[in-house]
Design an enzyme around this catalytic site. Structure first.
Site, PDB file in Angstrom:
ATOM      1  N   HIS A 229       5.292  -1.958   7.836  1.00 41.90           N
ATOM      2  CA  HIS A 229       3.898  -1.481   7.704  1.00 41.90           C
ATOM      3  C   HIS A 229       4.046  -0.813   6.036  1.00 41.90           C
ATOM      4  O   HIS A 229       3.572  -0.291   5.661  1.00 41.90           O
ATOM      5  CB  HIS A 229       3.164  -0.893   8.634  1.00 41.90           C
ATOM      6  CG  HIS A 229       4.581   0.561   9.162  1.00 41.90           C
ATOM      7  ND1 HIS A 229       5.405   1.211   9.004  1.00 41.90           N
ATOM      8  CD2 HIS A 229       3.931   2.213   8.396  1.00 41.90           C
ATOM      9  CE1 HIS A 229       5.733   1.770   9.421  1.00 41.90           C
ATOM     10  NE2 HIS A 229       4.806   3.130   8.760  1.00 41.90           N
TER      11      HIS A 229
HETATM   12  C1  UD1 Z   1       0.983   6.748   8.335  1.00 41.46           C
HETATM   13  C2  UD1 Z   1       2.459   7.075   7.708  1.00 41.46           C
HETATM   14  C3  UD1 Z   1       3.787   6.564   7.568  1.00 41.46           C
HETATM   15  C4  UD1 Z   1       4.225   6.458   9.049  1.00 41.46           C
HETATM   16  C5  UD1 Z   1       3.099   5.455   9.687  1.00 41.46           C
HETATM   17  C6  UD1 Z   1       3.276   5.038  11.255  1.00 41.46           C
HETATM   18  C7  UD1 Z   1       1.550   8.900   5.739  1.00 41.46           C
HETATM   19  C8  UD1 Z   1       2.219   8.728   4.544  1.00 41.46           C
HETATM   20  N1  UD1 Z   1       2.306   7.206   6.380  1.00 41.46           N
HETATM   21  O1  UD1 Z   1       1.491   5.266   7.506  1.00 41.46           O
HETATM   22  O2  UD1 Z   1       5.113   7.846   7.425  1.00 41.46           O
HETATM   23  O3  UD1 Z   1       5.362   5.682   9.885  1.00 41.46           O
HETATM   24  O4  UD1 Z   1       1.228   6.379   9.928  1.00 41.46           O
HETATM   25  O5  UD1 Z   1       1.557   4.006  11.748  1.00 41.46           O
HETATM   26  O6  UD1 Z   1       1.692   9.469   5.553  1.00 41.46           O
HETATM   27  N2  UD1 Z   1      -5.924   2.738  10.707  1.00 41.46           N
HETATM   28  C9  UD1 Z   1      -6.242   2.174  10.790  1.00 41.46           C
HETATM   29  N3  UD1 Z   1      -6.263   2.300  12.508  1.00 41.46           N
HETATM   30  C10 UD1 Z   1      -5.653   4.153  12.385  1.00 41.46           C
HETATM   31  C11 UD1 Z   1      -4.808   4.900  11.056  1.00 41.46           C
HETATM   32  C12 UD1 Z   1      -4.986   3.716  10.136  1.00 41.46           C
HETATM   33  O7  UD1 Z   1      -7.061   1.068  10.865  1.00 41.46           O
HETATM   34  O8  UD1 Z   1      -6.165   4.346  13.492  1.00 41.46           O
HETATM   35  C13 UD1 Z   1      -5.853   2.113   8.780  1.00 41.46           C
HETATM   36  C14 UD1 Z   1      -6.267   2.848   7.537  1.00 41.46           C
HETATM   37  O9  UD1 Z   1      -7.531   2.356   7.414  1.00 41.46           O
HETATM   38  C15 UD1 Z   1      -5.423   2.502   6.200  1.00 41.46           C
HETATM   39  C16 UD1 Z   1      -3.935   2.041   6.938  1.00 41.46           C
HETATM   40  O10 UD1 Z   1      -4.125   1.155   8.399  1.00 41.46           O
HETATM   41  O11 UD1 Z   1      -6.260   1.547   5.493  1.00 41.46           O
HETATM   42  C17 UD1 Z   1      -3.000   3.199   6.523  1.00 41.46           C
HETATM   43  O12 UD1 Z   1      -3.284   4.494   7.622  1.00 41.46           O
HETATM   44  P1  UD1 Z   1      -2.528   5.509   6.908  1.00 41.46           P
HETATM   45  O13 UD1 Z   1      -2.971   6.741   8.111  1.00 41.46           O
HETATM   46  O14 UD1 Z   1      -3.086   5.354   4.951  1.00 41.46           O
HETATM   47  O15 UD1 Z   1      -0.501   5.102   6.769  1.00 41.46           O
HETATM   48  P2  UD1 Z   1      -0.130   4.494   7.489  1.00 41.46           P
HETATM   49  O16 UD1 Z   1       0.911   3.319   6.302  1.00 41.46           O
HETATM   50  O17 UD1 Z   1      -0.221   4.270   8.974  1.00 41.46           O
END
Ligand code: UD1
Length: 401
Positions: A229
């Site tokens: 991811h």
């Molecule tokens: C975040 C953390 C990362 C961790 C990871 C574990 C930061 C900078 N990054 O990254 O350190 O390893 O979580 O999962 O804090 N999304 C969903 N559903 C959710 C959450 C997110 O669909 O419940 C989607 C969001 O719309 C976004 C993408 O996933 O487009 C990324 O989510 P985001 O929280 O920005 O960062 P992660 O890549 O999950």
């Protein structure tokens, strides 16, 4: 762990008790998936000291899906958050800024003596900055880890968090060395071990009894587990495509189970790479699932022949489980998993990934040793330390507004 913690489920919470003289009021912060398994044992350990500690759980809502968040509360027997900030997704600045605005109000209302943050996600940094500007002490659990890679958002979060925090609880010796090299005073650094391993050891037997692998048609020791991811791997089409070329070759030798992260699913869809996500002949190929709950994923990992990942936590969990781990990154902030553990860091180049997988499948992997203090008692050490060294809030400047 004490009886009162066990009476309400593995990590239950007897609830907020009302202030007692000299009781420490603590806000525990979680935000994203890798935070939950780190905070659960800390909450359980706090429940053993109701006279000394009153605690509140704040969920920033950075992760909000059932599968990225709620299922972990259920699996880990964690209390429902007392306060949910409901921040959700956004750019880094939006997410960080929203957490700060909302968490500031929580701090003003609740006036805690201490805030505890874990890990390296945006919520960790946002709540640290907010609390410190209000004059509230902050403790960081899993402090001092450094990849040296400023292209990782988590590295920026780690640096900002650690420079501000009052108490830095570390998982491995290198973390303390990093902090000292950055000029952090020795007395702030407390080597306690790894809370995530507390959770793993507590749930290992439960996970072993599940039938997750069998239900997917997989045989123990005859499949690989994949997670992916990191923006550096999944946000660029050529990089992600190259990784999947390697994975497709590995998946011709054994089935690869891939609980897909929402970020990765979105990117694979938009790059037109979903053709890689097909089961192959004879049950091999890449088997995509939704993100799994903690126990199901632990079950899959402990029975796997190998794990391929770009996660931080999996490098540590596989070390304790003795499962070979191939890390698809150019660096690790957790060097002990390479020095003593089952981890090899190979980057995202196809030939390197394939060579490492070949080594594992032909039995050439180091025998891991469990790192010091990864013994299931880290949360107890943290809470005992906090009680012994407790300091009440002394009308900090920010809170007088
Ligand atoms: C975040 C953390 C990362 C961790 C990871 C574990 C930061 C900078 N990054 O990254 O350190 O390893 O979580 O999962 O804090 N999304 C969903 N559903 C959710 C959450 C997110 O669909 O419940 C989607 C969001 O719309 C976004 C993408 O996933 O487009 C990324 O989510 P985001 O929280 O920005 O960062 P992660 O890549 O999950």
């Amino acid at each position: 762990m004490c009886l009162s913690a066990l009476q309400t489920g593995p990590w239950g919470n007897p609830g907020v008790t009302g202030a007692k003289v000299n009781q420490l009021k603590i806000i525990n912060v979680v935000g994203a998936r890798p935070n939950f398994m780190k905070m659960a044992p800390i909450i359980a350990a706090m429940n053993c000291y109701p006279d000394e500690i009153e605690h509140l759980l704040v969920h920033t809502g950075q992760h909000y899906d059932e599968k990225m968040s709620k299922s972990f509360f259920d699996d880990l027997g964690m209390p429902k958050p007392d306060i949910d900030l409901g921040v959700g997704s956004g750019s880094h600045a939006e997410q960080t800024g929203q957490v700060m605005v909302k968490f500031e109000q929580v701090c003003l209302d609740e006036k805690p003596d201490l805030v505890i943050v874990v890990g390296d996600v945006n919520s960790t940094m946002a709540c640290t900055i907010t609390a410190k500007k209000l004059g509230i002490r902050v403790a960081h659990v899993e402090a001092g880890l450094r990849s040296g890679d400023m292209g990782m958002p988590e590295e920026i979060n780690r640096l900002c968090t650690d420079v501000l925090c009052d108490y830095l609880f570390t998982t491995e010796a290198s973390a303390g060395e990093n902090l000292r090299a950055e000029g952090i005073a020795d007395e702030k650094i407390i080597f306690v071990g790894n809370v995530m391993i507390d959770t793993l050891l507590q749930h290992r037997e439960m996970a072993a009894k599940l039938s997750t692998a069998g239900d997917m048609g997989l045989k123990a020791g005859e499949y690989a587990v994949l997670t992916l991811h990191r923006p550096s791997n999944v946000d660029d089409k050529a990089t992600l495509g190259g990784i999947f070329e390697a994975l497709a070759e590995i998946a011709r030798r054994l089935p690869v189970v891939f609980p897909i992260h929402p970020r990765t699913r979105k990117m694979m869809d938009s790059f037109g790479l979903t053709h890689y996500l097909q089961p192959g002949a004879g049950g091999k190929g890449i088997h995509v699932t939704e993100p799994l709950g903690y126990l199901q994923f632990l079950h899959l990992m402990m029975n796997a022949r190998l794990v391929l990942t770009d996660s931080g936590g999996l490098q540590e969990e596989t070390t304790v489980l003795g499962v070979p781990c191939i890390t698809l990154r150019h660096n690790t902030e957790r060097p002990i998993t390479v020095e003593q553990g089952s981890n090899v860091v190979v980057g995202n180049d196809k030939s390197h990934i394939l060579a490492a997988a070949n080594d594992v499948l032909e039995g050439r992997m180091p025998q891991p040793r469990i790192p010091e203090k990864w013994d299931g008692k880290t949360a107890d050490r943290i809470v005992e330390w906090l009680i012994k060294n407790r300091k009440k809030r002394s009308a900090p400047r920010g809170l007088l507004r």
